[in-house]
Design a protein around this motif. Structure first.
Motif, short mmCIF file in Angstrom:
data_model
loop_
_atom_site.label_atom_id
_atom_site.label_comp_id
_atom_site.label_asym_id
_atom_site.label_seq_id
_atom_site.Cartn_x
_atom_site.Cartn_y
_atom_site.Cartn_z
N ILE A 125 -2.84 13.70 -3.27
CA ILE A 125 -2.07 14.82 -2.72
C ILE A 125 -0.76 14.32 -2.12
N LEU A 126 -0.83 13.23 -1.38
CA LEU A 126 0.38 12.68 -0.76
C LEU A 126 1.37 12.18 -1.82
N ARG A 127 0.86 11.54 -2.86
CA ARG A 127 1.76 11.07 -3.92
C ARG A 127 2.42 12.25 -4.64
N ALA A 128 1.65 13.33 -4.83
CA ALA A 128 2.22 14.52 -5.48
C ALA A 128 3.37 15.10 -4.66
N ALA A 129 3.32 14.88 -3.34
CA ALA A 129 4.38 15.37 -2.45
C ALA A 129 5.48 14.33 -2.25
N GLY A 130 5.40 13.21 -2.98
CA GLY A 130 6.44 12.19 -2.89
C GLY A 130 6.20 11.14 -1.83
N GLU A 131 5.03 11.16 -1.20
CA GLU A 131 4.70 10.20 -0.13
C GLU A 131 3.88 9.05 -0.72
N THR A 132 4.46 7.85 -0.75
CA THR A 132 3.76 6.71 -1.34
C THR A 132 3.40 5.63 -0.31
N LYS A 133 4.09 5.61 0.82
CA LYS A 133 3.84 4.55 1.80
C LYS A 133 2.48 4.70 2.49
N ILE A 134 2.15 5.92 2.88
CA ILE A 134 0.89 6.14 3.60
C ILE A 134 -0.32 5.85 2.71
N PRO A 135 -0.38 6.35 1.45
CA PRO A 135 -1.51 5.97 0.59
C PRO A 135 -1.68 4.45 0.48
N SER A 136 -0.58 3.74 0.37
CA SER A 136 -0.64 2.28 0.30
C SER A 136 -1.22 1.71 1.59
N LEU A 137 -0.75 2.22 2.72
CA LEU A 137 -1.22 1.74 4.02
C LEU A 137 -2.71 2.00 4.21
N VAL A 138 -3.17 3.19 3.82
CA VAL A 138 -4.57 3.55 3.98
C VAL A 138 -5.47 2.60 3.20
N MET A 139 -5.15 2.40 1.92
CA MET A 139 -6.00 1.57 1.08
C MET A 139 -5.94 0.11 1.49
N ALA A 140 -4.72 -0.37 1.84
CA ALA A 140 -4.58 -1.77 2.25
C ALA A 140 -5.34 -2.04 3.54
N SER A 141 -5.23 -1.12 4.49
CA SER A 141 -5.93 -1.29 5.77
C SER A 141 -7.45 -1.28 5.57
N SER A 142 -7.93 -0.39 4.72
CA SER A 142 -9.36 -0.35 4.44
C SER A 142 -9.82 -1.65 3.79
#
Length: 415
Positions: A125-142
């Motif tokens: 959903i975030l990528r569809a809205a043009g947001e790529t930094k947060i998805p990266s942060l979420v997965m990397a942190s996990s």
């Protein structure tokens, strides 16, 4: 992908049987992940097109419906896998002693799978809205949380007992929980891409149909990969647990080596879908061709690095000489075609982004069951384990050429 690789590394320190056990789990765990990936593709395509058309409220409804739909479907599939756990792995060739280790890992992994799918859909959903930094942060942190917890829970420290395979599964589920909480907070509070938590049943059905129109074929196409991997694992099992262990490690290394391809396959579709919604078909063509050229160059460079590091990589994961030999051959042969595999993956995701999921399914069937499995089996008959790897290379060459030229013909109809 780091979850699988980190789990594999620490579990490899327990012994060859445990390493073989985690290798057997890959087709099943990746089946659930493939369902989530397919649903995220449908979510991304539907949400990005709505945003590209200026329909913000529809995009919010699509987002919420996608989250609930994914939790429902993945939970049902996880329950089915739990009921059929022993028959599935016995069919794959697992021996009774290895099956015990598989149960230790899979029961907990399946129970926590809902916590995996929500961050994946939220990231789409975030990528569809043009947001790529947060998805990266979420997965990397996990991934970091998982890497920290793995050695503690697997081998024990202080008052925490050694839990072996069970500890690896618990570490994974706890790290998913962290991503689950964060992604829901970001979607609701920070970005406002979800306006409420519940929705009318009729609206949920309507949204689900839109997402499943693309997501179900995409999930089916993605789930063909672990099915083919299951067949290949069964083929490897005929050569002994050492071959299975090496193939399992190689498959996880392959996932990591193809990270850039997978990243592009997740970020290219929103670009294509938004421009598809806006009628900008020249940009659709240019974006696809640019990504194809890039992955060929990137993966060629990466192959050189992997080939040089084959010996130390094998030494990291095993001290069994036969496993190490098989793994080195995997590294020297399989990555030769990762660039071509990238073209196949990008073409599949691009078909889905154009709302042509049936073509993506046909391409996946052609690659896996007309080329990949038959040629791998034939190579194994002729040359053993190394022949299996060579057969996979030839399959990727044939499928990549077919995929690229087919996509160009489809685009001509839109232009």
């Amino acid at each position: 992908m780091s979850f699988n690789l980190v789990d594999t590394f620490f579990i490899s320190l327990l012994g060859t049987q445990q390493l073989a056990a985690i290798s057997f789990t890959f087709p099943v765990t990746f089946t659930l992940i493939s369902l989530a990936i397919g649903l995220s593709i449908g979510t991304s395509a539907v949400t990005a097109k709505a945003l590209g058309s200026g329909q913000t409220d529809n995009a919010r409804n699509d987002s919420l419906g996608a989250l609930w739909l994914s939790v429902l479907l993945v939970s049902l599939l996880a329950l089915l896998c739990y009921w059929l756990l022993d028959p599935i792995f016995l069919l794959l060739g697992a021996t009774p002693d290895i099956l015990g280790y598989i149960r230790e890992y899979m029961v907990i992994w399946l129970a926590g799978s809902m916590l995996l799918v929500t961050p994946m859909i939220g990231n789409a959903i975030l990528r569809a809205a043009g947001e790529t930094k947060i998805p990266s942060l979420v997965m990397a942190s996990s991934g970091v949380v998982n890497a920290v917890l793995d050695p503690i829970l697997i081998f024990g420290i202080g008052p925490i007992p050694a839990m072996g395979m069970t500890g690896a599964a618990i570490a994974t589920v706890v790290s998913w929980l962290a991503g689950f909480i964060f992604i829901l907070y970001w979607l609701k509070v920070k970005r406002g891409l979800i306006s409420h938590w519940l929705m009318p049943w009729t609206l949920f059905i309507s949204v689900s149909r839109k997402i499943l129109h693309i997501g179900l074929p995409a999930a089916g196409a993605n789930m063909l990969t672990p099915l083919a991997m299951a067949v290949l694992t069964a083929i490897m099992a005929t050569y002994g647990p050492e071959a299975v262990a090496a193939f399992g490690v190689g498959a996880r290394l392959e996932s990591l080596a193809c990270l850039v391809i997978l990243a592009l396959s997740m970020t290219l579709p929103p670009v294509i879908s938004q421009n598809f919604g806006a009628g900008q078909f020249a940009r659709v063509r240019d974006a696809y061709q640019l990504c194809c050229r890039f992955v060929l160059i990137w993966q060629a460079v990466l192959y050189g690095i992997l080939a040089l590091l084959a010996y130390p990589i094998a030494a990291v994961f095993t001290d069994n000489p036969q496993v190490a030999t098989y793994l080195r051959w995997f590294i020297w042969i399989m990555p030769l075609a990762y660039g071509l595999q990238g073209i196949i993956i990008l073409t599949n995701s691009s078909f889905n982004a154009l709302h042509l999921p049936a073509k993506a399914v046909v391409l996946s069937v052609f690659r896996l069951f007309i080329c990949y499995v038959p040629l791998a089996w034939l190579g194994g008959v002729l040359l053993g384990v190394v022949g299996v790897f060579i057969g996979c290379i030839i399959a990727n060459v044939l499928t990549a050429a077919t995929a690229y030229f087919w996509y160009q013909r489809v685009l001509l109809r839109f232009a």
